[in-house]
Design a protein around this motif. Structure first.
Motif, PDB file in Angstrom:
ATOM      1  N   MET A  79       0.830  -1.201   0.000  1.00 50.13           N
ATOM      2  CA  MET A  79       0.000   0.000   0.000  1.00 50.13           C
ATOM      3  C   MET A  79       0.867   1.254   0.000  1.00 50.13           C
ATOM      4  SD  MET A  79      -3.225  -0.551   2.607  1.00 50.13           S
ATOM      5  CE  MET A  79      -2.188  -0.498   4.071  1.00 50.13           C
ATOM      6  N   LYS A  80       0.297   2.305  -0.528  1.00 51.91           N
ATOM      7  CA  LYS A  80       0.922   3.614  -0.397  1.00 51.91           C
ATOM      8  C   LYS A  80       0.407   4.244   0.893  1.00 51.91           C
ATOM      9  CE  LYS A  80       1.618   6.481  -3.645  1.00 51.91           C
ATOM     10  NZ  LYS A  80       1.415   7.475  -4.727  1.00 51.91           N
ATOM     11  N   VAL A  81       1.320   4.541   1.805  1.00 52.32           N
ATOM     12  CA  VAL A  81       0.944   4.999   3.142  1.00 52.32           C
ATOM     13  C   VAL A  81       1.545   6.364   3.412  1.00 52.32           C
ATOM     14  CG1 VAL A  81       1.167   4.564   5.617  1.00 52.32           C
ATOM     15  CG2 VAL A  81       0.734   2.660   4.049  1.00 52.32           C
ATOM     16  N   ALA A  95       5.801   0.866   9.395  1.00 59.05           N
ATOM     17  CA  ALA A  95       5.032   0.803   8.152  1.00 59.05           C
ATOM     18  C   ALA A  95       5.958   0.559   6.966  1.00 59.05           C
ATOM     19  CB  ALA A  95       4.242   2.100   7.959  1.00 59.05           C
ATOM     20  N   HIS A 114       5.294  -1.360   2.980  1.00 59.30           N
ATOM     21  CA  HIS A 114       4.470  -0.316   2.387  1.00 59.30           C
ATOM     22  C   HIS A 114       5.351   0.770   1.758  1.00 59.30           C
ATOM     23  CE1 HIS A 114       1.030  -2.172   4.198  1.00 59.30           C
ATOM     24  NE2 HIS A 114       1.440  -1.927   5.426  1.00 59.30           N
ATOM     25  N   GLU A 115       4.819   1.442   0.781  1.00 53.18           N
ATOM     26  CA  GLU A 115       5.486   2.595   0.177  1.00 53.18           C
ATOM     27  C   GLU A 115       5.113   3.821   1.010  1.00 53.18           C
ATOM     28  OE1 GLU A 115       5.350   5.196  -3.983  1.00 53.18           O
ATOM     29  OE2 GLU A 115       4.554   3.135  -3.963  1.00 53.18           O
ATOM     30  N   VAL A 116       6.024   4.239   1.887  1.00 48.92           N
ATOM     31  CA  VAL A 116       5.701   5.234   2.912  1.00 48.92           C
ATOM     32  C   VAL A 116       6.280   6.597   2.562  1.00 48.92           C
ATOM     33  CG1 VAL A 116       5.901   5.830   5.360  1.00 48.92           C
ATOM     34  CG2 VAL A 116       5.620   3.436   4.672  1.00 48.92           C
ATOM     35  N   ASP A 123      -3.253   5.096   0.091  1.00 48.90           N
ATOM     36  CA  ASP A 123      -4.283   4.152   0.527  1.00 48.90           C
ATOM     37  C   ASP A 123      -4.646   4.307   1.997  1.00 48.90           C
ATOM     38  OD1 ASP A 123      -4.401   2.568  -1.995  1.00 48.90           O
ATOM     39  OD2 ASP A 123      -2.308   2.120  -1.464  1.00 48.90           O
ATOM     40  N   LEU A 157      -3.924   3.319   9.868  1.00 50.69           N
ATOM     41  CA  LEU A 157      -2.999   2.323  10.410  1.00 50.69           C
ATOM     42  C   LEU A 157      -2.469   2.832  11.741  1.00 50.69           C
ATOM     43  CD1 LEU A 157      -0.794   1.388   7.288  1.00 50.69           C
ATOM     44  CD2 LEU A 157      -2.636   0.018   8.286  1.00 50.69           C
TER      45      LEU A 157
END
Length: 372
Positions: free
Chosen positions: A1-3, A20, A25-27, A120, A166
């Protein structure tokens, strides 16, 4: 997910962002600039959103290896949180700006922008747990570390917001979070937690309100009155400097006949009157909540051994019966407290739990006390 990781500059949000990223995740880290005139340095553990906090968040993002940005949310924060805080106190109520910030800023304005940019979810360092319930809805539960649980101030989140949130720290004790931060090389590992109201950096709410309200204050002075006898015991500089349940700072020269301390029982901004009396007069057995927000399905009634309400951010739980009713176009929440609560003021939030699960919250509009 993109976070999108909201990074305040503290240890919790830094470790949440790191977790994360480690989860795959892509943070992207973002610091929210909430103050129009941020101070250069914090005052101990008070205040937040300073230049120092922004720099701490940026350094943490560099260590984690994620992109970092600063979003200026100061105008929205001032309109939705600070102005609301002033208006509520001027009206004789006691608001909780942290709930309002979560409702209007962190999980509304920020989440809306994040989703529009293709993210996301938003990750924060709040201590609460999310899990999927048997009905497929996302449930929010109390954190594993009861001393750090922040589900109360998150009780304003609805199902759509929970689905895009999250909370990576919900299962972890705070001491372990600090140890992890140190092991990750995050310089904020020993940084003090911020507390009190973030935009009142010195902790003097009454002084801040006196300065900011100015001519908007409904009164600049009035009587402090004994609720039982009507005797004028002293003068005050403005009703906004008091809250129901307050004991210290009353500056009443006349002692009570029984020698026991007096507490603020009622605040009447129109007549500029503050009424005081003994602690037992603060006992509340029922309350009415307005503007409810539900984390999932809207209940009609809740009762049983697991049903409780919490009335302060760090307050105890009270066993309760909860009835949700429609009064014209508006939904109201009636709460019967099986254990009396003390010092409950209109404007505070009542957050409803079923076991550890957060059902929802409402703003207290009125209370019913034990008869004198």
């Amino acid at each position: 997910m993109k976070v999108l990781a909201a990074m305040s500059g503290g240890v919790d949000s830094a470790v949440a962002a790191a977790r994360a990223a480690e989860a795959g995740h892509e943070v992207t880290g973002v610091h929210l600039a909430l103050s129009r005139n941020p101070a250069s340095y914090r005052s101990g553990a008070r205040g937040c959103c300073t230049i120092e906090d922004s720099n701490d968040a940026r350094r943490a993002a560099d260590v984690i290896g994620i992109p970092f940005y600063v979003w200026d949310m100061s105008e929205r924060f001032h309109a939705d949180v600070v102005e609301d805080f002033m208006d509520e106190y001027a009206a004789g109520r006691t608001p909780n700006p942290c709930l309002r910030c979560n409702e209007k800023i962190k999980f509304a304005a920020v989440l809306d922008r994040a989703l529009a940019l293709g993210f996301d979810a938003v990750a924060t360092g709040h201590y609460a747990r999310l899990r999927e319930g048997p009905d497929g809805l996302v449930e929010m539960h109390r954190a594993a570390d009861a001393g750090k649980d922040q589900s109360y101030v998150l009780g304003v989140l609805d199902q759509d917001q929970l689905r895009h949130s999250l909370f990576p720290l919900g299962d972890t004790p705070k001491a372990q979070v600090r140890e992890e931060a140190a092991a990750r090389g995050l310089l904020v590992a020993d940084k003090p937690d911020s507390h009190d109201i973030c935009f009142v950096a010195d902790g003097d709410n009454a002084g801040w309100l006196r300065e900011k309200l100015g001519d908007r204050a409904p009164n600049h002075g009035g009587d402090i009155v004994d609720d039982a006898t009507g005797e004028v015991l002293g003068r005050h500089a403005g009703t906004y400097g008091y809250t129901i349940g307050q004991r210290k700072g009353l500056r009443i020269g006349t002692p009570a006949p029984d020698g026991r301390p007096r507490f603020v029982l009622d605040i009447e901004p129109v007549s500029a009157t503050v009424r005081v009396g003994p602690r037992e007069r603060l006992a509340v057995t029922r309350l009415r909540g307005i503007r409810p927000r539900w984390c999932g399905t809207v209940p009609t009634a809740l009762e049983g051994s697991g049903v409780t309400v919490q009335l302060r951010a760090h307050g105890e739980e009270h066993r309760a019966r909860v009835i949700v009713s429609l009064d014209g176009p508006d939904t109201e929440v009636e709460v019967e407290l099986l254990d009396p609560a003390y010092g409950i003021a209109p404007g505070q939030a009542v957050v409803v739990y079923d076991g550890t699960r957060v059902v929802g919250s409402a703003t207290i509009a009125a209370t019913e006390r034990v008869p004198a």
